[in-house]
Scaffold this motif. Structure first.
Motif, PDB file in Angstrom:
ATOM      1  N   ASN A 201       0.836  -1.201   0.000  1.00  0.00           N
ATOM      2  CA  ASN A 201       0.000   0.000   0.000  1.00  0.00           C
ATOM      3  C   ASN A 201       0.867   1.245   0.000  1.00  0.00           C
ATOM      4  OD1 ASN A 201      -0.248   1.495   2.860  1.00  0.00           O
ATOM      5  ND2 ASN A 201       0.147  -0.683   3.206  1.00  0.00           N
ATOM      6  N   HIS A 202       0.385   2.242  -0.681  1.00  0.00           N
ATOM      7  CA  HIS A 202       1.148   3.483  -0.871  1.00  0.00           C
ATOM      8  C   HIS A 202       0.249   4.684  -0.611  1.00  0.00           C
ATOM      9  CE1 HIS A 202       3.980   6.360  -2.565  1.00  0.00           C
ATOM     10  NE2 HIS A 202       3.026   6.797  -3.370  1.00  0.00           N
ATOM     11  N   ASN A 203       0.751   5.632   0.192  1.00  0.00           N
ATOM     12  CA  ASN A 203       0.104   6.918   0.419  1.00  0.00           C
ATOM     13  C   ASN A 203      -1.135   6.812   1.312  1.00  0.00           C
ATOM     14  OD1 ASN A 203       0.374   9.698  -0.046  1.00  0.00           O
ATOM     15  ND2 ASN A 203      -1.285   9.690  -1.539  1.00  0.00           N
ATOM     16  N   THR A 204      -1.190   5.820   2.185  1.00  0.00           N
ATOM     17  CA  THR A 204      -2.316   5.677   3.104  1.00  0.00           C
ATOM     18  C   THR A 204      -2.025   6.447   4.387  1.00  0.00           C
ATOM     19  OG1 THR A 204      -1.344   3.601   3.899  1.00  0.00           O
ATOM     20  CG2 THR A 204      -3.072   3.441   2.229  1.00  0.00           C
ATOM     21  N   SER A 205      -2.834   7.472   4.657  1.00  0.00           N
ATOM     22  CA  SER A 205      -2.650   8.274   5.869  1.00  0.00           C
ATOM     23  C   SER A 205      -3.769   8.039   6.878  1.00  0.00           C
ATOM     24  CB  SER A 205      -2.585   9.763   5.521  1.00  0.00           C
ATOM     25  OG  SER A 205      -3.794  10.189   4.919  1.00  0.00           O
ATOM     26  N   GLY A 206      -4.773   7.260   6.482  1.00  0.00           N
ATOM     27  CA  GLY A 206      -5.871   6.942   7.377  1.00  0.00           C
ATOM     28  C   GLY A 206      -5.660   5.593   8.034  1.00  0.00           C
ATOM     29  N   LEU A 207      -6.750   4.846   8.227  1.00  0.00           N
ATOM     30  CA  LEU A 207      -6.696   3.543   8.874  1.00  0.00           C
ATOM     31  C   LEU A 207      -6.724   2.443   7.817  1.00  0.00           C
ATOM     32  CD1 LEU A 207      -9.140   4.215  11.828  1.00  0.00           C
ATOM     33  CD2 LEU A 207      -6.658   4.029  11.941  1.00  0.00           C
ATOM     34  N   PHE A 208      -5.661   1.675   7.749  1.00  0.00           N
ATOM     35  CA  PHE A 208      -5.524   0.629   6.736  1.00  0.00           C
ATOM     36  C   PHE A 208      -5.356  -0.722   7.420  1.00  0.00           C
ATOM     37  CE2 PHE A 208      -4.648  -1.232   2.738  1.00  0.00           C
ATOM     38  CZ  PHE A 208      -3.586  -2.107   2.889  1.00  0.00           C
TER      39      PHE A 208
END
Length: 274
Positions: A201-208
Motif C-alpha cells: 500500500n502506498h500513500n495511506t494516511s488513514g486507517l488501513f
C-alpha cells in the motif's frame, strides 16, 4: 478528525459508509468469524455484529433447517466497494518495475479520496455463501429466539482483503496484492500478509488493514435481515398475502446520521436489538 490513530467510532463510520454504498455490512475485523445462519444484535456504538447463536447449530431448529443448507455461489476474481466520495483512477505508481511483483499483481489499483471521509474494501477471490431465500426464511418466522434479532443471510469470505478508512484529506491511495515476492524494506511502503502473498500500500494516511492467507480465513462482508414488523392497515382492508421475501427485511443502520468521525447526536452506549 483523526489521522493515523483510531477513533472510538472508526468501525461504525467505516461500516456506515460501506453499507450506504452496497446495502451490505462490513466486518471491521475480518478475521472475526461470521457465518451464514448466525443471529444476534448490532452494537450501536461500534456497528459490529454480536453473535448469539446460529440456526444451523441450534438443536431446536434442526428439523427446520435440515433440508435447507447454505448455498455457495461462484467466486469472483476481485470484489471492491467504495463510498460515493471515492473514485478509481489510473494506477499511479511509475515505474512499477522498481517495485518487485507490482507489475504482475493479480489485484492492484489506485483510488482518489476527496476531503470527506471515504471507505474502500477490496476482496480477492471472494466466495459468496447464502441462506436459501424463500422456504427457509418463511419457516423461521415463528422461532421465538429470532424475534427482534438480526440474521446473517449471506457472507463473502476470501483468502485476502484490504480495507481503508481515509483520514479526511484529498489523497490517491494505491494497493496491490503481491504473490510470493517480498517488497524490499528500504521502499517507503507497508506490507501485511503471509509469505505466499502480501499487500502493498502506498500513500495511506488513514486507517488501513489487510491480510492474506492460503485459505478462506476472512469474512469482510455480510448481509443481515430481520423479521418485518406488521404495518398498519385500515380496519376494512384485507390482509395482503405474505410473500416469502416480504416476510423479512434488510437491516438498516440503528444510528442517526454520523459526522466525519462517526459520532451521532444524543448517542447512548447500548445494544440495539429492538
Amino acid at each position: 478528525m483523526f489521522g493515523l490513530g483510531e477513533s472510538t467510532y472508526s468501525s461504525r463510520k467505516f461500516i456506515d459508509l460501506i453499507f450506504t454504498a452496497s446495502s451490505k455490512w462490513a466486518n471491521w475485523d475480518p478475521p472475526k468469524q461470521i457465518k451464514v445462519g448466525d443471529y444476534g444484535t448490532i452494537q450501536r456504538k461500534t456497528g459490529e455484529f454480536e453473535k448469539e447463536g446460529n440456526i444451523y447449530e441450534d438443536d431446536a431448529m434442526a428439523d427446520i433447517v435440515a433440508d435447507h443448507p447454505p448455498q455457495i455461489a461462484s467466486k469472483d476474481t476481485v470484489f471492491e466497494i467504495s463510498s460515493n466520495n471515492v473514485r478509481r483512477v489510473e494506477f499511479g505508481l511509475e515505474p512499477t518495475a522498481s517495485i518487485p511483483g507490482v507489475a504482475e499483481a493479480s489485484v492492484k489499483g489506485s483510488w482518489q479520496f476527496d476531503t470527506k471521509r471515504g471507505a474502500l474494501l477490496v476482496m480477492h477471490e471472494p466466495c459468496n455463501t447464502y441462506i436459501p431465500p424463500k422456504a427457509l426464511l418463511k419457516k423461521l418466522l415463528n422461532v421465538p429466539v429470532l424475534k427482534n434479532k438480526y440474521l446473517v443471510t449471506e457472507i463473502f469470505s476470501c483468502p485476502a482483503y484490504s480495507l481503508y478508512l481515509s483520514s479526511g484529506k484529498a489523497e490517491a491511495v494505491s494497493l496491490a496484492l503481491l504473490a510470493s515476492v517480498p517488497v524490499p524494506t528500504a521502499l517507503p511502503v507497508n506490507v501485511g500478509g503471509s509469505i505466499k502473498s502480501s499487500w502493498f500500500n502506498h500513500n495511506t494516511s488513514g486507517l488501513f488493514r489487510c491480510a492474506s492467507d492460503e485459505v478462506y480465513s476472512y469474512t469482510p462482508l455480510y448481509a443481515l435481515k430481520r423479521i418485518k414488523k406488521p404495518g398498519l392497515l385500515r380496519r376494512d382492508s384485507p390482509l395482503p398475502p405474505a410473500q416469502d421475501d416480504d416476510l423479512w427485511e434488510d437491516a438498516t443502520q440503528p444510528w442517526d446520521p454520523l459526522n466525519s468521525d462517526g459520532e451521532e447526536e444524543d448517542f447512548e452506549d447500548e445494544v440495539f436489538d429492538d
